[in-house]
Write a protein that holds these residues in place. Sequence first.
Motif, PDB file in Angstrom:
ATOM      1  N   VAL A   7       0.814  -1.088  -0.022  1.00 14.70           N
ATOM      2  CA  VAL A   7      -0.060   0.002   0.037  1.00 14.70           C
ATOM      3  C   VAL A   7       0.930   1.250   0.030  1.00 14.70           C
ATOM      4  CG1 VAL A   7      -1.342   1.301   1.620  1.00 14.70           C
ATOM      5  CG2 VAL A   7      -1.924  -1.058   1.221  1.00 14.70           C
ATOM      6  N   ASP A   8       0.719   2.363  -1.024  1.00 17.14           N
ATOM      7  CA  ASP A   8       1.203   3.401  -0.789  1.00 17.14           C
ATOM      8  C   ASP A   8       2.974   3.430  -1.358  1.00 17.14           C
ATOM      9  OD1 ASP A   8      -0.772   4.994  -0.099  1.00 17.14           O
ATOM     10  OD2 ASP A   8      -0.217   5.171   1.877  1.00 17.14           O
ATOM     11  N   HIS A   9       2.945   2.293  -2.060  1.00 19.18           N
ATOM     12  CA  HIS A   9       4.564   2.278  -2.584  1.00 19.18           C
ATOM     13  C   HIS A   9       4.511   2.987  -3.948  1.00 19.18           C
ATOM     14  CE1 HIS A   9       6.885  -0.163   0.647  1.00 19.18           C
ATOM     15  NE2 HIS A   9       6.319   0.689   1.400  1.00 19.18           N
ATOM     16  N   GLY A  10       3.547   3.158  -4.497  1.00 18.25           N
ATOM     17  CA  GLY A  10       3.256   3.861  -5.651  1.00 18.25           C
ATOM     18  C   GLY A  10       2.747   2.919  -6.898  1.00 18.25           C
ATOM     19  N   LYS A  11       1.901   2.045  -6.735  1.00 17.97           N
ATOM     20  CA  LYS A  11       1.329   1.275  -7.684  1.00 17.97           C
ATOM     21  C   LYS A  11       0.485   2.288  -8.753  1.00 17.97           C
ATOM     22  CE  LYS A  11      -0.807  -1.371  -5.047  1.00 17.97           C
ATOM     23  NZ  LYS A  11      -0.142  -1.173  -3.761  1.00 17.97           N
ATOM     24  N   THR A  12      -0.378   2.953  -8.425  1.00 20.15           N
ATOM     25  CA  THR A  12      -1.107   3.558  -8.968  1.00 20.15           C
ATOM     26  C   THR A  12      -0.379   4.639  -9.902  1.00 20.15           C
ATOM     27  OG1 THR A  12      -2.597   3.337  -7.187  1.00 20.15           O
ATOM     28  CG2 THR A  12      -3.448   4.731  -8.987  1.00 20.15           C
ATOM     29  N   THR A  13       0.505   5.221  -9.088  1.00 18.08           N
ATOM     30  CA  THR A  13       1.397   6.373  -9.886  1.00 18.08           C
ATOM     31  C   THR A  13       2.118   5.909 -10.849  1.00 18.08           C
ATOM     32  OG1 THR A  13       1.630   7.594  -7.576  1.00 18.08           O
ATOM     33  CG2 THR A  13       2.862   8.309  -9.272  1.00 18.08           C
ATOM     34  N   LEU A  14       2.630   4.851 -10.629  1.00 18.20           N
ATOM     35  CA  LEU A  14       3.356   4.123 -11.929  1.00 18.20           C
ATOM     36  C   LEU A  14       2.559   3.846 -12.965  1.00 18.20           C
ATOM     37  CD1 LEU A  14       5.919   3.014 -12.925  1.00 18.20           C
ATOM     38  CD2 LEU A  14       5.235   0.696 -11.704  1.00 18.20           C
ATOM     39  N   ALA A  74      12.246  -0.112  -7.582  1.00 23.34           N
ATOM     40  CA  ALA A  74      12.604   0.431  -6.342  1.00 23.34           C
ATOM     41  C   ALA A  74      12.228   1.944  -6.531  1.00 23.34           C
ATOM     42  CB  ALA A  74      14.213   0.266  -6.023  1.00 23.34           C
ATOM     43  N   ASN A  75      10.756   2.158  -6.054  1.00 26.26           N
ATOM     44  CA  ASN A  75      10.325   3.366  -6.568  1.00 26.26           C
ATOM     45  C   ASN A  75      10.723   4.674  -5.542  1.00 26.26           C
ATOM     46  OD1 ASN A  75       8.550   5.249  -8.061  1.00 26.26           O
ATOM     47  ND2 ASN A  75       6.817   4.616  -6.590  1.00 26.26           N
ATOM     48  N   LYS A  76      10.153   5.978  -5.928  1.00 24.20           N
ATOM     49  CA  LYS A  76      10.546   7.214  -5.400  1.00 24.20           C
ATOM     50  C   LYS A  76      11.890   7.515  -5.131  1.00 24.20           C
ATOM     51  CE  LYS A  76       6.143   6.271  -2.649  1.00 24.20           C
ATOM     52  NZ  LYS A  76       5.296   6.442  -1.625  1.00 24.20           N
ATOM     53  N   ILE A  77      12.896   7.193  -6.024  1.00 21.43           N
ATOM     54  CA  ILE A  77      14.150   7.724  -5.958  1.00 21.43           C
ATOM     55  C   ILE A  77      14.281   9.199  -5.865  1.00 21.43           C
ATOM     56  CG2 ILE A  77      15.247   5.593  -6.973  1.00 21.43           C
ATOM     57  CD1 ILE A  77      15.576   7.414  -9.730  1.00 21.43           C
ATOM     58  N   ASP A  78      13.223  10.055  -6.400  1.00 18.10           N
ATOM     59  CA  ASP A  78      13.321  11.570  -6.273  1.00 18.10           C
ATOM     60  C   ASP A  78      13.282  11.840  -4.813  1.00 18.10           C
ATOM     61  OD1 ASP A  78       9.890  12.594  -5.956  1.00 18.10           O
ATOM     62  OD2 ASP A  78      10.468  10.242  -6.625  1.00 18.10           O
ATOM     63  N   ARG A  79      13.011  11.185  -4.102  1.00 20.19           N
ATOM     64  CA  ARG A  79      12.767  11.426  -2.439  1.00 20.19           C
ATOM     65  C   ARG A  79      14.036  11.532  -1.831  1.00 20.19           C
ATOM     66  NH1 ARG A  79       7.620   9.520   0.228  1.00 20.19           N
ATOM     67  NH2 ARG A  79       5.828  10.868  -0.748  1.00 20.19           N
ATOM     68  N   ILE A  80      15.232  10.711  -2.439  1.00 20.78           N
ATOM     69  CA  ILE A  80      16.540  10.746  -1.889  1.00 20.78           C
ATOM     70  C   ILE A  80      17.007  12.014  -1.706  1.00 20.78           C
ATOM     71  CG2 ILE A  80      18.948   9.878  -2.199  1.00 20.78           C
ATOM     72  CD1 ILE A  80      17.504   7.591  -3.624  1.00 20.78           C
ATOM     73  N   ILE A 114      13.395   3.726  -9.772  1.00 16.62           N
ATOM     74  CA  ILE A 114      12.485   4.484 -10.651  1.00 16.62           C
ATOM     75  C   ILE A 114      12.057   5.707  -9.768  1.00 16.62           C
ATOM     76  CG2 ILE A 114      11.841   2.697 -12.010  1.00 16.62           C
ATOM     77  CD1 ILE A 114       9.002   2.993 -10.891  1.00 16.62           C
ATOM     78  N   SER A 115      11.322   6.601 -10.509  1.00 17.64           N
ATOM     79  CA  SER A 115      10.501   7.543  -9.628  1.00 17.64           C
ATOM     80  C   SER A 115       9.132   7.590 -10.617  1.00 17.64           C
ATOM     81  CB  SER A 115      11.035   8.878  -9.557  1.00 17.64           C
ATOM     82  OG  SER A 115       9.920   9.724  -9.451  1.00 17.64           O
ATOM     83  N   GLY A 116       7.997   7.031 -10.035  1.00 16.27           N
ATOM     84  CA  GLY A 116       6.651   7.352 -10.656  1.00 16.27           C
ATOM     85  C   GLY A 116       6.223   8.629 -10.764  1.00 16.27           C
ATOM     86  N   HIS A 117       6.674   9.647 -10.004  1.00 19.41           N
ATOM     87  CA  HIS A 117       6.542  11.171 -10.284  1.00 19.41           C
ATOM     88  C   HIS A 117       7.373  11.533 -11.326  1.00 19.41           C
ATOM     89  CE1 HIS A 117       4.550  12.355  -6.234  1.00 19.41           C
ATOM     90  NE2 HIS A 117       3.943  11.671  -6.829  1.00 19.41           N
ATOM     91  N   THR A 118       8.758  11.403 -11.522  1.00 20.89           N
ATOM     92  CA  THR A 118       9.563  12.141 -12.418  1.00 20.89           C
ATOM     93  C   THR A 118       9.515  11.374 -13.772  1.00 20.89           C
ATOM     94  OG1 THR A 118      11.513  11.236 -11.883  1.00 20.89           O
ATOM     95  CG2 THR A 118      11.079  13.126 -10.623  1.00 20.89           C
TER      96      THR A 118
HETATM   97  N1  LIG Z   1       7.949  11.459  -4.251  1.00 20.12           N
HETATM   98  C1  LIG Z   1       7.335  10.385  -4.690  1.00 20.12           C
HETATM   99  N2  LIG Z   1       6.108  10.086  -4.460  1.00 20.12           N
HETATM  100  C2  LIG Z   1       5.631   9.105  -5.067  1.00 20.12           C
HETATM  101  C3  LIG Z   1       5.912   8.539  -6.113  1.00 20.12           C
HETATM  102  N3  LIG Z   1       5.136   7.521  -6.286  1.00 20.12           N
HETATM  103  C4  LIG Z   1       4.101   7.615  -5.573  1.00 20.12           C
HETATM  104  N4  LIG Z   1       4.168   8.465  -4.965  1.00 20.12           N
HETATM  105  C5  LIG Z   1       3.302   8.838  -3.795  1.00 20.12           C
HETATM  106  O1  LIG Z   1       3.052   7.970  -2.750  1.00 20.12           O
HETATM  107  C6  LIG Z   1       1.665   7.858  -2.464  1.00 20.12           C
HETATM  108  C7  LIG Z   1       1.206   6.712  -2.663  1.00 20.12           C
HETATM  109  O2  LIG Z   1       1.049   6.438  -4.165  1.00 20.12           O
HETATM  110  P1  LIG Z   1       0.015   5.458  -5.033  1.00 20.12           P
HETATM  111  O3  LIG Z   1       0.415   5.421  -6.375  1.00 20.12           O
HETATM  112  O4  LIG Z   1      -1.321   5.762  -4.659  1.00 20.12           O
HETATM  113  O5  LIG Z   1       0.515   4.040  -4.154  1.00 20.12           O
HETATM  114  P2  LIG Z   1      -0.299   2.746  -4.481  1.00 20.12           P
HETATM  115  O6  LIG Z   1       0.853   1.605  -4.114  1.00 20.12           O
HETATM  116  O7  LIG Z   1      -0.983   2.622  -5.561  1.00 20.12           O
HETATM  117  O8  LIG Z   1      -1.233   2.774  -3.187  1.00 20.12           O
HETATM  118  P3  LIG Z   1      -2.712   1.681  -3.083  1.00 20.12           P
HETATM  119  O9  LIG Z   1      -3.323   2.054  -4.150  1.00 20.12           O
HETATM  120  O10 LIG Z   1      -3.229   2.371  -1.872  1.00 20.12           O
HETATM  121  O11 LIG Z   1      -2.201   0.422  -2.647  1.00 20.12           O
HETATM  122  C8  LIG Z   1       0.962   9.042  -3.385  1.00 20.12           C
HETATM  123  O12 LIG Z   1       1.017  10.342  -2.278  1.00 20.12           O
HETATM  124  C9  LIG Z   1       2.122   9.465  -4.429  1.00 20.12           C
HETATM  125  O13 LIG Z   1       1.990  10.636  -5.177  1.00 20.12           O
HETATM  126  C10 LIG Z   1       7.374   8.510  -6.519  1.00 20.12           C
HETATM  127  O14 LIG Z   1       7.874   8.163  -7.325  1.00 20.12           O
HETATM  128  N5  LIG Z   1       7.960   9.776  -5.841  1.00 20.12           N
END
Ligand SMILES: Nc1nc2c(ncn2[C@@H]2O[C@H](COP(=O)(O)OP(=O)(O)OP(=O)(O)O)[C@@H](O)[C@H]2O)c(=O)[nH]1
Length: 591
Positions: free
Chosen positions: A18-25, A131-137, A199-203
């Motif tokens: 949960v929240d590790h970034g599946k949807t964002t990716l 390995a997501n969210k590298i932009d947070r480093i 990776i970064s799902g954001h950038t």
């Molecule tokens: N800085 C940063 N934040 C990210 C990244 N990917 C996701 N997030 C943030 O992390 C939070 C959770 O991302 P989601 O994509 O909703 O995560 P999820 O794994 O789909 O979560 P569930 O659907 O609840 O299981 C959100 O606030 C995103 O904006 C990333 O690569 N970098």
Amino acid sequence: MVDKKNLRTPIVSVMGHVDHGKTTLLDKIRGSSVAAGEAGAITQHIGATEVPIDVIVEKCGNPSLRERFVVPGLLFIDTPGHHAFTSLRSRGGALADLAIVVVDINEGFKPQTIESLQILKRFKTPFVVVANKIDRIHGWNPVPNASFLVSYNKQAEHVQQYLDNKFYEVIGELFNIGFNADRYDRIKDFQHTIGVIPISGHTGEGISDVLMVLLGLAQKFLEANLQYDASGPGVATVLEVKEERGLGTTVDLILYDGMLQKGDTIVLGSLGEPIQTKVRAILKPRPLSEIKSEEKFQQVDKVIAAVGIKISAPNLDGALAGTPLRVATAETIDKIVKDIKQEVDAVHIDTDTMGITIKADTIGSLEALVNELKKEEIAIRKADVGDITHRDIVEVSAIEESQYSVLVGFNVKILPDAKEKAQLSNIKLFVNDVIYRLIDDYKDWIEEQKELSEKNISETIVKPAVFQIMRDCIFRQSKPAVVGVRIRSGIVRTNTEVTNSDGVVVGKIKGLQLRSENIGTARTGMEVAMAIEGPTVGRQIKEEDILYVNVPERHAKILEHEISDSLSADELEALDVFLDIKRKDNPFWAK
Ligand SMILES: Nc1nc2c(ncn2[C@@H]2O[C@H](COP(=O)(O)OP(=O)(O)OP(=O)(O)O)[C@@H](O)[C@H]2O)c(=O)[nH]1
């Protein structure tokens, strides 16, 4: 050589905590692909998104790759939650051909990460780890949408160092679960080593690498599985059963082989007899450009695998997510009904006469839960699909054995009237969306119950003790006899019977005193005055006699066989001595 024409799109599932970034990716893959694709070639399905090969190749910036890949693209399943993977099965395995496991590089592995990996291991599905969210480093200087290596090489040394450390933690965690892994660009043999992509799902950094590695995996491991018969009868898996305004009950599905047409006779799984019905409408989402349209869906007459669609048809009410759906003809229908029934029944779990009751959201997740419970040798009385209802609670609360008066729910809701009923009853409810959390919670609870009942037992049970009448300490001869004693082992309590060294009961302890104060118990080493009702000093007992607490036979059995772990060393010693006395005449005493 594989015939390109008959290769369907590989189906990819995105898993992770949960929240590790599946949807964002997924959004990024969709969004950036739309941007990269010339004519928005990416198509939205029901429950899935298709990214064609041309879009991926363009995104990767190397058109020559086009020749290398024969798969038509990748179909990402949007269904949220890692459990979707186990829920969505095709004949003989998981519906998804490939998977991406998302882990937040800053947080590392979490329960659902581990669970996802275990599921993939069981299904032998090729996957990559991102390995997501590298932009947070701290200090990361993003290069939007660049390949990971391009971006990495532009980072300051200490940032690279930090990323490397975090990255190796991920590799270590994978190793602990039994996977060899390495950074994707260093891997020669993807069959034995899992590729990990920062990776970064954001950038968007690293996304193109993910797509490339997935294509590589598809190409290498899946070609044979991706052959399909475009003109054959459709074979699908039900993603979701949904009420839709104006349409009644509809079914979302992924058609992974053959063709489906309006008017086709279909058979699909349900908990009872398979449902036989006719397709009334095949629905696709409207293209993004038409999003303002009143109607969410557009109708089509025919679809060919692999595709995610919604269908409406009569009698879909009992349909079950995760079960098969197949197109039938007059000649094939009997066999198909039989096959589907068998397939659903095979999952529909052989249960024990006594055990816990479980519910899960889909047949696939129910099966996964049953597998895990069986591994732990936890007996299951009933396994069913659906939310927890009032009836479930009534049924379970009628079970007398407290360890089975338990309801375990995986990915289900407790309906409001059931919740009320549960609060009033004595049943134990466990609901979670991580299987092994459920199992751990259940096991912890059982352990707690055991300790509690051990505590109850140990409070009511008579424990052994040995004591000796001291010399020159006879304070009263009889009625009751009052003598000074030293406790040699165990704990002596008032109101317990006393035997001599022949095991003959000589009286009952009426009172204990230490320095003229009444006390309830006396421990090893203490010297106390003891009042014993029954004997007369000089007859049944005398100075320097060794006496014993008389442990009833039933208590001795429990002490020796059930709770010996909780006895202290000197209590055990007292028990041994007492058992020896009792077993001198009767070797089977308390056995
Ligand atoms: N800085 C940063 N934040 C990210 C990244 N990917 C996701 N997030 C943030 O992390 C939070 C959770 O991302 P989601 O994509 O909703 O995560 P999820 O794994 O789909 O979560 P569930 O659907 O609840 O299981 C959100 O606030 C995103 O904006 C990333 O690569 N970098």
